[in-house]
Enzyme design. Structure first.
Site, PDB file in Angstrom:
ATOM      1  N   ASP A  31     -36.201  68.299 -96.938  1.00 21.07           N
ATOM      2  CA  ASP A  31     -36.021  66.915 -97.392  1.00 21.07           C
ATOM      3  C   ASP A  31     -36.754  66.588 -98.685  1.00 21.07           C
ATOM      4  O   ASP A  31     -36.921  65.408 -99.012  1.00 21.07           O
ATOM      5  CB  ASP A  31     -36.482  65.946 -96.288  1.00 21.07           C
ATOM      6  CG  ASP A  31     -35.471  65.866 -95.147  1.00 21.07           C
ATOM      7  OD1 ASP A  31     -34.270  65.810 -95.443  1.00 21.07           O
ATOM      8  OD2 ASP A  31     -35.894  65.868 -93.975  1.00 21.07           O
TER       9      ASP A  31
ATOM     10  N   ASP B 177     -26.813  66.244 -94.275  1.00 19.18           N
ATOM     11  CA  ASP B 177     -27.788  65.488 -95.081  1.00 19.18           C
ATOM     12  C   ASP B 177     -28.345  66.324 -96.235  1.00 19.18           C
ATOM     13  O   ASP B 177     -28.766  65.806 -97.266  1.00 19.18           O
ATOM     14  CB  ASP B 177     -28.978  65.029 -94.212  1.00 19.18           C
ATOM     15  CG  ASP B 177     -28.611  64.632 -92.799  1.00 19.18           C
ATOM     16  OD1 ASP B 177     -27.642  65.175 -92.248  1.00 19.18           O
ATOM     17  OD2 ASP B 177     -29.308  63.784 -92.224  1.00 19.18           O
TER      18      ASP B 177
HETATM   19  N1  GLY Z   1     -31.672  62.708 -92.891  1.00 20.93           N
HETATM   20  C1  GLY Z   1     -31.797  62.117 -91.625  1.00 20.93           C
HETATM   21  C2  GLY Z   1     -30.962  60.914 -91.399  1.00 20.93           C
HETATM   22  O1  GLY Z   1     -30.063  60.596 -92.135  1.00 20.93           O
HETATM   23  O2  GLY Z   1     -31.225  60.243 -90.422  1.00 20.93           O
END
Ligand code: GLY
Length: 390
Positions: free
Chosen positions: A109, A169
């Site tokens: 992330d 994501d």
């Molecule tokens: N990246 C995690 C979410 O969108 O909840």
């Protein structure tokens, strides 16, 4: 031909601008007031605003949680709009508070965590320190790419004993790596992003251009399982995942100019916008299969921002994409989604859903809903004033 398209698009967008109820100045004035309260209620730079707990009190997080960069990023967006140095100072403080994550190799992330605060900060100030921090962070992120698999690993493991899960994501980290490729001259960042995006395009999507949430890969890039984590079912379309993918492939086209990504982003957008389960206000239910359940304002905000960029690339659906984005931002700006001043633990938007199957963050404010809403408003403002998107 190109000129004709641009003229047609300008006329189409001009008529849409005339009709919109959006008042960007009013929304940014309100956002600034709300976030003054957020700053005052967050004196500790290790406690980042995230959401609201079931008992109504604020939910904070540490810098190693994936959402830590959004608050600093939103402060930069407020500064970008109003140019008031006090916002620059606040943005710098909350940006630097994430610095230590540049060495974090345990998460995929880092795009969210570093590029949202430092990327916006660098774009607006050109402070060399921000660039150095991001280049270190990009190297950390790239360690999660295994060339044999051909993807950046999202998590260390996933239920069922899977060791190489990749979530949709993850497409959102590629913008950061493209930036790093340009700034460092290291083409590896570019090439691994393209490989990740191509494999995701091949494996993560269904024939109707909806996406799975989690794909579990084997050591040679073979797909072992197609699952969900935050969606309603393995075969359903989790709303925010559709928004992440749309945003990601729009960025892929921007960065590579490869038309296959543009076509793909348009197909994702059409899955979203033509979906009979999308409500009239265009703020999706948390999962496209869960009609009547909680909405996800964050999914709408991400989608709106992506659609505005996608609309600038022309094509027969450009006006539809633009109008739909404006409708989403208009809906989010009504009292149905936007909190009254001083309420909602000082977040701007209400009614997002973080992780319903995990019984977590259901119908709450989320810091990233605010971030992409502000980004969408800035993009709308730029297009309205015939400026380039940032
Ligand atoms: N990246 C995690 C979410 O969108 O909840």
């Amino acid at each position: 031909m190109k000129k004709t398209l641009i003229v047609c698009f300008s006329i189409l967008t001009f008529s849409a601008f005339c009709q919109s109820k959006l008042d960007v100045k009013k929304e940014f004035d309100l956002a600034a007031k709300q976030y003054e309260g957020m700053l005052a209620s967050h004196p500790d730079l290790t406690q980042f605003p995230q959401s609201t707990l079931p008992n109504g009190s604020p939910r904070n997080m540490k810098s190693d949680w994936w959402c830590s960069g959004f608050f600093g990023g939103s402060l930069w967006y407020i500064y970008q709009y109003n140019h008031d140095p006090k916002w620059k100072e606040a943005a710098d403080k909350w940006t630097m508070a994430v610095e230590k994550e540049k060495f974090n190799t345990r998460t995929h992330d880092l795009g969210f965590m570093l590029y949202c605060p430092f990327g916006n900060g660098y774009r607006l100030t050109k402070k060399p320190e921000y660039k150095d921090i991001m280049l270190t962070g990009a190297k950390s992120l790239a360690t999660r790419f295994d060339p044999k698999v051909g993807l950046i690993k999202s998590w260390e493991s996933f239920a069922g004993g899977y060791k190489y899960p990749v979530i949709i994501d993850n497409m959102m980290n590629l913008e950061f790596l493209f930036w790093a490729a340009k700034e460092s001259g290291n083409k590896d960042f570019y090439n691994l992003s393209v490989t990740h995006a191509d494999n995701t395009m091949k494996n993560h999507y269904r024939p109707d251009f909806s996406s799975y949430h989690v794909l579990c890969y084997g050591p040679n890039g073979e797909v072992l399982a197609k699952k969900t984590h935050q969606g309603a079912a393995d075969e359903s379309a989790w709303a925010r995942g559709q928004s992440w993918g749309l945003y990601g492939y729009t960025v892929m086209y921007r960065e590579t100019k490869d038309k296959k990504y543009l076509d793909f982003a348009r197909n994702i957008a059409n899955f979203y916008l033509n979906n009979p389960n999308l409500p009239a206000d265009k703020v999706p239910y948390w999962d496209f299969s869960k009609v009547g359940e909680e909405r996800d304002a964050s999914a709408a905000a991400i989608c709106a921002s992506a659609l505005l960029e996608l609309s600038t690339y022309g094509g027969k659906d450009a006006k539809k994409f633009y109008d739909s984005a404006v409708k989403m931002l208009e809906s989010l700006s009504t009292p149905a989604y936007k909190a009254e001043l001083g309420k909602n633990n000082y977040f701007i938007l209400m009614h997002s859903t973080g992780h319903k199957p995990g019984n977590s963050e259901i119908d709450v404010p989320l810091v990233y809903a605010d971030y992409y809403y502000l980004e969408g408003l800035l993009r709308y403002d730029a297009l309205k004033n015939k400026k380039k998107l940032f």
